[in-house]
Motif scaffolding. Structure first.
Motif, PDB file in Angstrom:
ATOM      1  N   ARG A  34       0.830  -1.216   0.000  1.00 34.21           N
ATOM      2  CA  ARG A  34       0.000   0.000   0.000  1.00 34.21           C
ATOM      3  C   ARG A  34       0.857   1.255   0.000  1.00 34.21           C
ATOM      4  O   ARG A  34       0.467   2.274  -0.570  1.00 34.21           O
ATOM      5  CB  ARG A  34      -0.942   0.013   1.203  1.00 34.21           C
ATOM      6  CG  ARG A  34      -2.123  -0.928   1.024  1.00 34.21           C
ATOM      7  CD  ARG A  34      -2.988  -0.971   2.235  1.00 34.21           C
ATOM      8  NE  ARG A  34      -3.780   0.266   2.336  1.00 34.21           N
ATOM      9  CZ  ARG A  34      -4.677   0.478   3.259  1.00 34.21           C
ATOM     10  NH1 ARG A  34      -4.918  -0.438   4.166  1.00 34.21           N
ATOM     11  NH2 ARG A  34      -5.351   1.597   3.288  1.00 34.21           N
ATOM     12  N   ARG A  55      -4.751   7.092  -2.711  1.00 35.71           N
ATOM     13  CA  ARG A  55      -6.169   6.836  -3.018  1.00 35.71           C
ATOM     14  C   ARG A  55      -6.431   5.365  -3.332  1.00 35.71           C
ATOM     15  O   ARG A  55      -7.510   4.858  -3.103  1.00 35.71           O
ATOM     16  CB  ARG A  55      -6.651   7.738  -4.147  1.00 35.71           C
ATOM     17  CG  ARG A  55      -6.039   7.471  -5.483  1.00 35.71           C
ATOM     18  CD  ARG A  55      -6.503   8.494  -6.532  1.00 35.71           C
ATOM     19  NE  ARG A  55      -5.836   8.294  -7.790  1.00 35.71           N
ATOM     20  CZ  ARG A  55      -4.609   8.725  -8.087  1.00 35.71           C
ATOM     21  NH1 ARG A  55      -3.921   9.400  -7.190  1.00 35.71           N
ATOM     22  NH2 ARG A  55      -4.089   8.500  -9.264  1.00 35.71           N
ATOM     23  N   TYR A  56      -5.422   4.645  -3.836  1.00 40.51           N
ATOM     24  CA  TYR A  56      -5.607   3.227  -4.136  1.00 40.51           C
ATOM     25  C   TYR A  56      -5.682   2.387  -2.866  1.00 40.51           C
ATOM     26  O   TYR A  56      -6.289   1.322  -2.870  1.00 40.51           O
ATOM     27  CB  TYR A  56      -4.476   2.706  -5.026  1.00 40.51           C
ATOM     28  CG  TYR A  56      -4.588   3.193  -6.442  1.00 40.51           C
ATOM     29  CD1 TYR A  56      -5.381   2.516  -7.357  1.00 40.51           C
ATOM     30  CD2 TYR A  56      -3.904   4.322  -6.863  1.00 40.51           C
ATOM     31  CE1 TYR A  56      -5.498   2.969  -8.656  1.00 40.51           C
ATOM     32  CE2 TYR A  56      -4.013   4.776  -8.159  1.00 40.51           C
ATOM     33  CZ  TYR A  56      -4.809   4.105  -9.053  1.00 40.51           C
ATOM     34  OH  TYR A  56      -4.924   4.553 -10.336  1.00 40.51           O
ATOM     35  N   GLY A  94      -7.397   2.827  -0.411  1.00 40.74           N
ATOM     36  CA  GLY A  94      -8.763   2.794   0.099  1.00 40.74           C
ATOM     37  C   GLY A  94      -9.704   1.919  -0.704  1.00 40.74           C
ATOM     38  O   GLY A  94     -10.860   1.747  -0.330  1.00 40.74           O
ATOM     39  N   TYR A  95      -9.228   1.372  -1.812  1.00 42.28           N
ATOM     40  CA  TYR A  95     -10.089   0.526  -2.637  1.00 42.28           C
ATOM     41  C   TYR A  95     -10.184  -0.860  -2.013  1.00 42.28           C
ATOM     42  O   TYR A  95      -9.187  -1.574  -1.913  1.00 42.28           O
ATOM     43  CB  TYR A  95      -9.574   0.426  -4.066  1.00 42.28           C
ATOM     44  CG  TYR A  95      -9.635   1.728  -4.844  1.00 42.28           C
ATOM     45  CD1 TYR A  95     -10.691   2.618  -4.679  1.00 42.28           C
ATOM     46  CD2 TYR A  95      -8.635   2.060  -5.739  1.00 42.28           C
ATOM     47  CE1 TYR A  95     -10.753   3.798  -5.386  1.00 42.28           C
ATOM     48  CE2 TYR A  95      -8.683   3.249  -6.457  1.00 42.28           C
ATOM     49  CZ  TYR A  95      -9.746   4.108  -6.285  1.00 42.28           C
ATOM     50  OH  TYR A  95      -9.803   5.288  -6.982  1.00 42.28           O
ATOM     51  N   PRO A  96     -11.387  -1.251  -1.579  1.00 40.35           N
ATOM     52  CA  PRO A  96     -11.540  -2.534  -0.889  1.00 40.35           C
ATOM     53  C   PRO A  96     -11.003  -3.736  -1.676  1.00 40.35           C
ATOM     54  O   PRO A  96     -10.407  -4.637  -1.098  1.00 40.35           O
ATOM     55  CB  PRO A  96     -13.054  -2.649  -0.672  1.00 40.35           C
ATOM     56  CG  PRO A  96     -13.541  -1.241  -0.670  1.00 40.35           C
ATOM     57  CD  PRO A  96     -12.656  -0.512  -1.640  1.00 40.35           C
ATOM     58  N   ALA A  97     -11.185  -3.754  -2.988  1.00 37.19           N
ATOM     59  CA  ALA A  97     -10.721  -4.907  -3.774  1.00 37.19           C
ATOM     60  C   ALA A  97      -9.207  -5.067  -3.666  1.00 37.19           C
ATOM     61  O   ALA A  97      -8.700  -6.186  -3.580  1.00 37.19           O
ATOM     62  CB  ALA A  97     -11.127  -4.758  -5.237  1.00 37.19           C
ATOM     63  N   LEU A  98      -8.489  -3.949  -3.654  1.00 40.51           N
ATOM     64  CA  LEU A  98      -7.024  -4.031  -3.555  1.00 40.51           C
ATOM     65  C   LEU A  98      -6.579  -4.477  -2.166  1.00 40.51           C
ATOM     66  O   LEU A  98      -5.579  -5.174  -2.034  1.00 40.51           O
ATOM     67  CB  LEU A  98      -6.393  -2.683  -3.904  1.00 40.51           C
ATOM     68  CG  LEU A  98      -6.548  -2.226  -5.358  1.00 40.51           C
ATOM     69  CD1 LEU A  98      -5.911  -0.855  -5.553  1.00 40.51           C
ATOM     70  CD2 LEU A  98      -5.959  -3.223  -6.327  1.00 40.51           C
ATOM     71  N   LEU A 147      -3.300  -6.083  -5.323  1.00 43.36           N
ATOM     72  CA  LEU A 147      -2.529  -4.926  -4.866  1.00 43.36           C
ATOM     73  C   LEU A 147      -1.079  -5.035  -5.341  1.00 43.36           C
ATOM     74  O   LEU A 147      -0.486  -4.055  -5.798  1.00 43.36           O
ATOM     75  CB  LEU A 147      -2.587  -4.812  -3.342  1.00 43.36           C
ATOM     76  CG  LEU A 147      -1.833  -3.664  -2.698  1.00 43.36           C
ATOM     77  CD1 LEU A 147      -2.345  -2.313  -3.189  1.00 43.36           C
ATOM     78  CD2 LEU A 147      -1.946  -3.765  -1.175  1.00 43.36           C
ATOM     79  N   HIS A 158      -0.823  -4.119  -8.958  1.00 43.24           N
ATOM     80  CA  HIS A 158      -0.869  -2.673  -9.159  1.00 43.24           C
ATOM     81  C   HIS A 158       0.451  -2.018  -8.727  1.00 43.24           C
ATOM     82  O   HIS A 158       0.927  -1.103  -9.390  1.00 43.24           O
ATOM     83  CB  HIS A 158      -2.052  -2.047  -8.417  1.00 43.24           C
ATOM     84  CG  HIS A 158      -2.260  -0.637  -8.832  1.00 43.24           C
ATOM     85  ND1 HIS A 158      -2.927  -0.304  -9.983  1.00 43.24           N
ATOM     86  CD2 HIS A 158      -1.814   0.518  -8.285  1.00 43.24           C
ATOM     87  CE1 HIS A 158      -2.897   1.012 -10.118  1.00 43.24           C
ATOM     88  NE2 HIS A 158      -2.237   1.533  -9.106  1.00 43.24           N
TER      89      HIS A 158
END
Length: 126
Positions: free
Chosen positions: A35, A41-42, A44-48, A55, A58
């Motif tokens: 993270r 901002r990424y 906070g994305y639940p899927a990641l 994750l 990405h």
């Protein structure tokens, strides 16, 4: 006979911020570290967050992009920076900075690949 506690062997590229694979809570430490490598901002994305392998993917893309940026900055510094009126000493220092950053990013990319492999092997992609 008491058996010593051992931790799984990791590669030299394994990030010190991530616990060894198989140890208690290692996936959580991997997720925290990954993270930190992506824009906030990424995170906070639940899927990641729920899928550390996603994750990690990405983060790999993010670090590769940063490598391209650092490489471009390094390759163009001698041609572009004199036009900005910077003294030669600043230009030389900046070139060294870009080279060091590029080396660091390449190490981080290897670390992300090592963590990704471990996550896939541990089956955390479900």
């Amino acid at each position: 006979m008491i058996m010593p506690v051992t931790t799984p062997r990791t590669s030299p590229d394994w990030p010190c911020q991530v616990k060894p694979p198989g140890s208690y809570d290692w996936q959580r430490s991997a997720t925290r570290w990954l993270r930190d490598l992506v824009p906030a901002r990424y995170g906070g994305y639940p899927a990641l967050v729920r899928h550390p392998v996603l994750l990690a993917r990405h983060a790999q893309i993010q670090v590769q992009h940063e490598i391209r940026v650092a490489r471009t900055a390094l390759q163009t510094a001698r041609a572009d920076l004199p036009g900005l009126g910077l003294p030669e000493s600043v230009i030389e220092h900046t070139i060294k900075l870009y080279a060091a950053e590029l080396a660091q990013l390449q190490h981080i990319a290897r670390s992300v690949r090592a963590v990704t492999r471990a996550l896939v092997e541990q089956g955390t992609n479900r």
